[in-house]
Design a protein around this motif. Structure first.
Motif, short mmCIF file in Angstrom:
data_model
loop_
_atom_site.label_atom_id
_atom_site.label_comp_id
_atom_site.label_asym_id
_atom_site.label_seq_id
_atom_site.Cartn_x
_atom_site.Cartn_y
_atom_site.Cartn_z
N ILE A 57 0.83 -1.20 0.00
CA ILE A 57 0.00 0.00 0.00
C ILE A 57 0.87 1.25 0.00
CG2 ILE A 57 -1.74 1.31 1.27
CD1 ILE A 57 -2.88 -1.39 2.24
N THR A 58 1.99 1.24 0.72
CA THR A 58 2.91 2.38 0.70
C THR A 58 3.37 2.65 -0.73
OG1 THR A 58 3.65 1.91 2.97
CG2 THR A 58 5.09 3.30 1.61
N CYS A 59 3.79 1.61 -1.42
CA CYS A 59 4.21 1.75 -2.83
C CYS A 59 3.07 2.29 -3.69
CB CYS A 59 4.67 0.40 -3.39
SG CYS A 59 6.20 -0.22 -2.70
N ASN A 60 1.89 1.75 -3.49
CA ASN A 60 0.76 2.12 -4.33
C ASN A 60 0.30 3.56 -4.12
OD1 ASN A 60 0.88 -0.39 -5.48
ND2 ASN A 60 -0.83 -1.23 -4.31
N PHE A 61 0.38 4.07 -2.89
CA PHE A 61 0.03 5.48 -2.68
C PHE A 61 1.05 6.40 -3.36
CE2 PHE A 61 -3.32 4.55 0.38
CZ PHE A 61 -4.23 5.53 0.04
N GLY A 65 -0.20 9.06 -6.41
CA GLY A 65 0.07 10.49 -6.46
C GLY A 65 0.93 10.90 -7.64
N CYS A 66 2.05 10.24 -7.80
CA CYS A 66 3.00 10.63 -8.86
C CYS A 66 2.43 10.41 -10.26
CB CYS A 66 4.32 9.89 -8.68
SG CYS A 66 5.25 10.44 -7.23
N ARG A 72 -0.57 10.53 -15.98
CA ARG A 72 -0.53 9.14 -16.45
C ARG A 72 -1.60 8.31 -15.74
NH1 ARG A 72 4.99 7.20 -17.63
NH2 ARG A 72 5.82 8.69 -19.11
N GLU A 73 -1.98 7.24 -16.41
CA GLU A 73 -2.84 6.23 -15.79
C GLU A 73 -2.06 5.63 -14.61
OE1 GLU A 73 -6.43 4.14 -15.72
OE2 GLU A 73 -5.86 5.55 -17.31
N VAL A 74 -2.75 5.40 -13.50
CA VAL A 74 -2.07 4.82 -12.34
C VAL A 74 -1.75 3.36 -12.64
CG1 VAL A 74 -2.26 4.26 -9.89
CG2 VAL A 74 -3.25 6.39 -10.76
N GLN A 93 10.57 -1.83 -8.67
CA GLN A 93 9.81 -1.45 -9.87
C GLN A 93 9.10 -0.11 -9.66
OE1 GLN A 93 7.59 -5.18 -10.03
NE2 GLN A 93 8.49 -5.61 -12.04
N THR A 94 8.57 0.10 -8.47
CA THR A 94 7.89 1.36 -8.17
C THR A 94 8.86 2.52 -8.23
OG1 THR A 94 6.26 0.18 -6.79
CG2 THR A 94 6.51 2.56 -6.42
N VAL A 95 10.02 2.36 -7.60
CA VAL A 95 11.04 3.42 -7.61
C VAL A 95 11.48 3.73 -9.04
CG1 VAL A 95 13.45 3.91 -6.98
CG2 VAL A 95 11.85 3.07 -5.25
N ALA A 96 11.77 2.70 -9.82
CA ALA A 96 12.21 2.91 -11.21
C ALA A 96 11.15 3.65 -12.02
CB ALA A 96 12.55 1.57 -11.87
N TYR A 97 9.89 3.28 -11.83
CA TYR A 97 8.81 3.91 -12.59
C TYR A 97 8.65 5.39 -12.19
CZ TYR A 97 4.41 4.48 -15.04
OH TYR A 97 3.44 4.92 -15.90
#
Length: 183
Positions: A57-61, A65-66, A72-74, A93-97
């Motif tokens: 959930i931390t990654c997804n929030f 936002g970003c 962009r589409e979430v 993957q979240t950080v790279a994106y």
């Protein structure tokens, strides 16, 4: 300005999350008093999400936002692998994106906190059974970031409640205390 600041803040704390997860993994490898499955399934209360879900959930929030600030589409990088490797993959993957996101325009040019700039887009999301519709600055400052930090804090609290030696410095990357120090 808001977009770049949000991007930097999300990246910083996702990297802190990754470091804390690695520290938990390392600590578990050194002791035999709990397994990977036990710590990742740990909760503060029966009706709360487990540690591994708090990571997701931390990654997804951060992405919610970003991605919206970038127009962009979430996208999410959830996977079915409930292990340290699976969670570290999602964080990576979240950080790279988020690092690769480009923001088309300066979205806000230093308004007072929470002040609506004329023409500022309204962003929408779901919060449980509620729909949230806020100007982008309030959406980020009053909804996305508080929720990201809420789940990051729960991750930290669950780990601490299971005897993992994390400190405030592990959480924010700034504080340092000698070994054995506690509040």
């Amino acid at each position: 300005m808001l977009a770049k600041q949000t991007q930097a803040l999300c990246l910083r704390y996702l990297q802190q999350l990754d470091k804390m997860l690695l520290k938990i993994k390392t600590e578990l490898q050194k002791s035999s008093n709990q397994s990977e499955h036990t710590i990742l399934a740990a909760k503060l209360a029966d009706d709360m999400f487990a540690l591994h879900v708090q990571v997701r959930i931390t990654c997804n929030f951060a992405l919610r936002g970003c991605c919206r600030l970038a127009g962009r589409e979430v996208i999410y990088f959830d996977n079915q692998d409930v292990s340290f490797a699976g969670l570290q993959q999602q964080i990576s993957q979240t950080v790279a994106y988020i690092k690769a996101l480009e923001f088309a325009e300066p979205l806000l040019s230093k308004p007072a906190l929470g002040e609506l700039k004329q023409g500022e887009p309204i962003l929408h999301d779901t919060a449980g059974q509620n729909t949230v519709s806020l100007p982008q600055s309030k959406f980020i400052q009053q909804y996305i970031l508080p929720n990201m930090f809420f789940h990051l804090t729960l991750f930290y609290a669950i780990a601490r409640s299971r005897g993992i030696h994390l400190s405030k410095g592990d959480f924010d990357g700034y504080h340092f205390y000698p070994e054995g120090f506690s509040f």
